[in-house]
Design a protein around this motif. Sequence first.
Motif, PDB file in Angstrom:
ATOM      1  N   THR A   3       0.948  -1.180   0.009  1.00  0.00           N
ATOM      2  CA  THR A   3       0.028   0.057  -0.160  1.00  0.00           C
ATOM      3  C   THR A   3       0.972   1.336   0.055  1.00  0.00           C
ATOM      4  OG1 THR A   3      -1.562  -1.180   1.259  1.00  0.00           O
ATOM      5  CG2 THR A   3      -1.977   1.154   1.124  1.00  0.00           C
ATOM      6  N   GLY A   5       0.580   5.634   0.000  1.00  0.00           N
ATOM      7  CA  GLY A   5      -0.598   6.551  -0.064  1.00  0.00           C
ATOM      8  C   GLY A   5      -0.176   7.724   0.592  1.00  0.00           C
ATOM      9  N   GLN A 152      -4.213   6.829  -3.010  1.00  0.00           N
ATOM     10  CA  GLN A 152      -3.556   5.682  -2.461  1.00  0.00           C
ATOM     11  C   GLN A 152      -3.413   4.785  -3.452  1.00  0.00           C
ATOM     12  OE1 GLN A 152      -5.711   3.906   0.737  1.00  0.00           O
ATOM     13  NE2 GLN A 152      -5.860   5.727   1.949  1.00  0.00           N
ATOM     14  N   GLN A 154      -2.886   0.748  -3.857  1.00  0.00           N
ATOM     15  CA  GLN A 154      -2.800  -0.454  -3.238  1.00  0.00           C
ATOM     16  C   GLN A 154      -3.029  -1.670  -3.897  1.00  0.00           C
ATOM     17  OE1 GLN A 154      -5.051   0.223   0.497  1.00  0.00           O
ATOM     18  NE2 GLN A 154      -6.900  -0.545  -0.643  1.00  0.00           N
TER      19      GLN A 154
END
Length: 158
Positions: A3, A5, A152, A154
């Motif tokens: 992830t 972000g 973000q 992910q």
Amino acid sequence: GHTLGQGPSAAPPRRAHGAMVAPGLAGAAKTLVVHIVAIDGLVPVLPEAQAVHLQPYVSYQIRGYREHFTRTMAGPSCRFDDTSRVRVRVDSEFSRWAETEGFQLLVFDASAPAASATIAGAAAAAATEELLGVLGEARVPVAQMLSSPYAQVQGTFP
């Protein structure tokens, strides 16, 4: 999965530094949060090695910033749950990196014979992935981070 972000947004992006950058983001200092969750199904590079003896770790570097290393784990599948924060300036160099290169993560095997040795000069140019203990890499497209201060990225990246 990984992830990356900066967090939700509202303003539409605008073109700056050759990239689509959200208003107020160009030139701003932002914290990039990188979360390396896990890896699964690693295969040894050397044919005589056994997957159970792998000692994987992940490394990444954002151009112009310090390289980051996860802790070393054991086996072909492991959970890193490694979170790091990098304070970046969203300038033209960062925007170019995000649009063209993206985020590259390399997985190394600390148990590889030369993985812990320092390779310099001409030897570095001749070094192979086997000598360096590279088990794999993932490229994460991050250009969408420029669209919002809270964007973000992910997912699971092979």
